[in-house]
Design an enzyme around this catalytic site. Sequence first.
Site, PDB file in Angstrom:
ATOM      1  N   LYS A  89      -0.126   4.230  -8.455  1.00  0.00           N
ATOM      2  CA  LYS A  89      -0.027   5.584  -8.995  1.00  0.00           C
ATOM      3  C   LYS A  89       1.312   5.766  -9.727  1.00  0.00           C
ATOM      4  CE  LYS A  89       0.805  10.044  -9.047  1.00  0.00           C
ATOM      5  NZ  LYS A  89       0.928  11.103  -8.104  1.00  0.00           N
ATOM      6  N   LYS A 144       2.017   2.266  -5.069  1.00  0.00           N
ATOM      7  CA  LYS A 144       2.724   1.770  -6.261  1.00  0.00           C
ATOM      8  C   LYS A 144       1.925   2.002  -7.528  1.00  0.00           C
ATOM      9  CE  LYS A 144       2.654  -2.380  -4.622  1.00  0.00           C
ATOM     10  NZ  LYS A 144       2.320  -2.274  -3.216  1.00  0.00           N
ATOM     11  N   ALA A 157      -3.794  -8.332  -3.873  1.00  0.00           N
ATOM     12  CA  ALA A 157      -3.365  -6.959  -4.158  1.00  0.00           C
ATOM     13  C   ALA A 157      -4.588  -6.096  -4.480  1.00  0.00           C
ATOM     14  CB  ALA A 157      -2.421  -6.959  -5.346  1.00  0.00           C
ATOM     15  N   GLY A 158      -4.469  -4.837  -4.178  1.00  0.00           N
ATOM     16  CA  GLY A 158      -5.536  -3.915  -4.545  1.00  0.00           C
ATOM     17  C   GLY A 158      -4.912  -2.603  -4.963  1.00  0.00           C
ATOM     18  N   HIS A 159      -5.046  -2.270  -6.230  1.00  0.00           N
ATOM     19  CA  HIS A 159      -4.486  -1.023  -6.731  1.00  0.00           C
ATOM     20  C   HIS A 159      -5.629  -0.099  -7.116  1.00  0.00           C
ATOM     21  CE1 HIS A 159      -0.709  -2.884  -6.919  1.00  0.00           C
ATOM     22  NE2 HIS A 159      -0.731  -3.345  -8.136  1.00  0.00           N
ATOM     23  N   SER A 190       5.426  11.897  -5.177  1.00  0.00           N
ATOM     24  CA  SER A 190       4.010  12.004  -5.518  1.00  0.00           C
ATOM     25  C   SER A 190       3.342  12.977  -4.550  1.00  0.00           C
ATOM     26  CB  SER A 190       3.374  10.619  -5.431  1.00  0.00           C
ATOM     27  OG  SER A 190       1.989  10.744  -5.494  1.00  0.00           O
ATOM     28  N   THR A 231      -9.801  -5.314   1.136  1.00  0.00           N
ATOM     29  CA  THR A 231     -10.641  -5.785   2.237  1.00  0.00           C
ATOM     30  C   THR A 231     -11.367  -4.654   2.959  1.00  0.00           C
ATOM     31  OG1 THR A 231      -8.769  -5.575   3.728  1.00  0.00           O
ATOM     32  CG2 THR A 231      -9.094  -7.736   2.704  1.00  0.00           C
ATOM     33  N   GLY A 232     -10.978  -3.414   2.703  1.00  0.00           N
ATOM     34  CA  GLY A 232     -11.600  -2.276   3.396  1.00  0.00           C
ATOM     35  C   GLY A 232     -11.129  -2.130   4.834  1.00  0.00           C
ATOM     36  N   ASP A 278       0.807  -1.223   0.000  1.00  0.00           N
ATOM     37  CA  ASP A 278       0.000   0.000   0.000  1.00  0.00           C
ATOM     38  C   ASP A 278       0.839   1.272   0.000  1.00  0.00           C
ATOM     39  OD1 ASP A 278      -2.245  -1.730   0.286  1.00  0.00           O
ATOM     40  OD2 ASP A 278      -1.784  -1.875   2.406  1.00  0.00           O
ATOM     41  N   GLN A 325       2.001  -6.256  -3.354  1.00  0.00           N
ATOM     42  CA  GLN A 325       2.294  -6.186  -1.911  1.00  0.00           C
ATOM     43  C   GLN A 325       3.535  -5.303  -1.708  1.00  0.00           C
ATOM     44  OE1 GLN A 325       1.565  -9.741  -3.099  1.00  0.00           O
ATOM     45  NE2 GLN A 325      -0.454  -8.888  -2.818  1.00  0.00           N
TER      46      GLN A 325
HETATM   47  P1  IMP Z   1      -2.306 -12.905   2.191  1.00  0.00           P
HETATM   48  O1  IMP Z   1      -1.418 -12.369   1.133  1.00  0.00           O
HETATM   49  O2  IMP Z   1      -3.760 -12.741   1.885  1.00  0.00           O
HETATM   50  O3  IMP Z   1      -1.941 -14.315   2.568  1.00  0.00           O
HETATM   51  O4  IMP Z   1      -2.070 -12.037   3.524  1.00  0.00           O
HETATM   52  C1  IMP Z   1      -0.852 -12.103   4.271  1.00  0.00           C
HETATM   53  C2  IMP Z   1      -0.519 -10.732   4.866  1.00  0.00           C
HETATM   54  O5  IMP Z   1      -0.166  -9.847   3.802  1.00  0.00           O
HETATM   55  C3  IMP Z   1      -1.692 -10.083   5.586  1.00  0.00           C
HETATM   56  O6  IMP Z   1      -1.171  -9.331   6.668  1.00  0.00           O
HETATM   57  C4  IMP Z   1      -2.263  -9.130   4.543  1.00  0.00           C
HETATM   58  O7  IMP Z   1      -2.940  -8.055   5.141  1.00  0.00           O
HETATM   59  C5  IMP Z   1      -1.012  -8.693   3.828  1.00  0.00           C
HETATM   60  N1  IMP Z   1      -1.259  -8.311   2.432  1.00  0.00           N
HETATM   61  C6  IMP Z   1      -1.529  -9.121   1.393  1.00  0.00           C
HETATM   62  N2  IMP Z   1      -1.674  -8.421   0.271  1.00  0.00           N
HETATM   63  C7  IMP Z   1      -1.481  -7.138   0.577  1.00  0.00           C
HETATM   64  C8  IMP Z   1      -1.465  -5.924  -0.178  1.00  0.00           C
HETATM   65  O8  IMP Z   1      -1.647  -5.897  -1.404  1.00  0.00           O
HETATM   66  N3  IMP Z   1      -1.224  -4.781   0.517  1.00  0.00           N
HETATM   67  C9  IMP Z   1      -0.972  -4.790   1.867  1.00  0.00           C
HETATM   68  N4  IMP Z   1      -0.970  -5.889   2.597  1.00  0.00           N
HETATM   69  C10 IMP Z   1      -1.213  -7.063   1.980  1.00  0.00           C
END
Ligand code: IMP
Length: 423
Positions: free
Chosen positions: A17, A15, A38-40, A412, A300-301, A12, A223
């Site tokens: 952007k 990236k 991932a969430g972009h 940024s 996930t919010g 988070d 991540q």
């Molecule tokens: P998983 O990748 O769903 O197995 O989660 C493992 C850990 O990585 C957890 O603490 C998640 O919150 C964190 N995590 C997974 N993907 C992301 C991401 O894209 N951004 C920030 N944290 C992440």
Amino acid sequence: MADIVLGGQWGDEGKAKIIDFLSVKYDVIVRYQGGANAGHTVETGGKKYVFHLIPSGILYPNKICVLGNGVVIDIDELDKEITQLSSQGIDIGDRLKISSQAFVVFPFHKSMDAARDTLRMHNIGTTGRGIGPAYSDKINRLGIRIQDLANVDLLKPLLVENLKEKQVLFEHLFHSIDKLDIDQIASEANEGYKKIIPYLANTPYLLNEYYKNNKNILFEGAQGAGLDIDFGSYPYVSSSSSSSGGAAIGSGLGVTRFRDVLGVFKTYITRVGKGYLPTILQGNDLDDLRQRGLEYGATTGRPRECGWFDGVQAKYSVMINGMTAIALTKIDVLDDYDQINFCTHYEIDGSRTNLFPISDNDIKKAKPIYRSFTGWKSRTKGITNKKDLPKPALLYLDFLEEYLETPIRYISTGPDRKDTIVV
Ligand code: IMP
């Protein structure tokens, strides 16, 4: 040229952007690890686009986007994303290439992810997207790849093998009512497969061909390096190689081909899930930074934990990724602060160190030692020229660069593509 852009902290970092801003220089954008965890979010032209799997480079009309073999793919999620982008007017056409070697995330992986995390003594707080169980299957040589979904009759024996142990777990450990019906799983997966056939490719050959033909290739890490399975704060990590080394493994482009590694860092730090954050803020200070930075997970919010910039963690990240430059994001979020803190060392059991601990117990004990800077107390939002930044901000940036022994190449100053300083 082949360059890598990745998150230097615990995800988070903004990236998307930076990748979006840089994409214009590249012909091909590649994702090499992770999955729909991932969430972009990319904001441009007054529109907001959310990505979980597809590289955000798809927003540019002529870029090719690749999901490499190292990505774990939830086909339903991918299909939803393709449909959503198409409905927002993005013409994907033949610009999306998906590795048929990539491993599949099945619905049962997501059920396992949630059940396992709940059963753990200290849960990790995963995103529940099935990432850990899908990568475990890959490592256990039980994984199912996209190419395996083409033929239901060949797929079923693979599922029988894959689900042998899981059936027992679901019944006796997870006490789940989910019935693992192999016929149904196989036919649904095959239906999903049919939807993505036009995008499938032999991506290691394809990427090497692009490279040979002098295409500019950008590898985007998902991540952040702090969540890397090897170098992150284990066990509070994700299950993939999110550091720069993962780019070769997850794509099939050899390590000698890579040039720059740009590490993206936020001007402060955040973390989501259960892992420890040494510079975490508390109470009102935490709420305040969270509100200012809008620090809620795109996938996930969940509210993110927030803290001051952690130089110890960042220095380690620069080292293990071999970063050649830094992109610093969200500087504008700190505009109103009287004082800005930068963690230069940890104190662990009475000793001062600037080495990032390899033991989870030591990370938990780490007390941050700060160097304080006077806040700039003026608006940096939207500034596009470094010389227009307020003097205290420049002093802070100089220190950050010096401390990390790495140049800051981009800053940024807001969510929009145009709110960017190129140094
Ligand atoms: P998983 O990748 O769903 O197995 O989660 C493992 C850990 O990585 C957890 O603490 C998640 O919150 C964190 N995590 C997974 N993907 C992301 C991401 O894209 N951004 C920030 N944290 C992440």
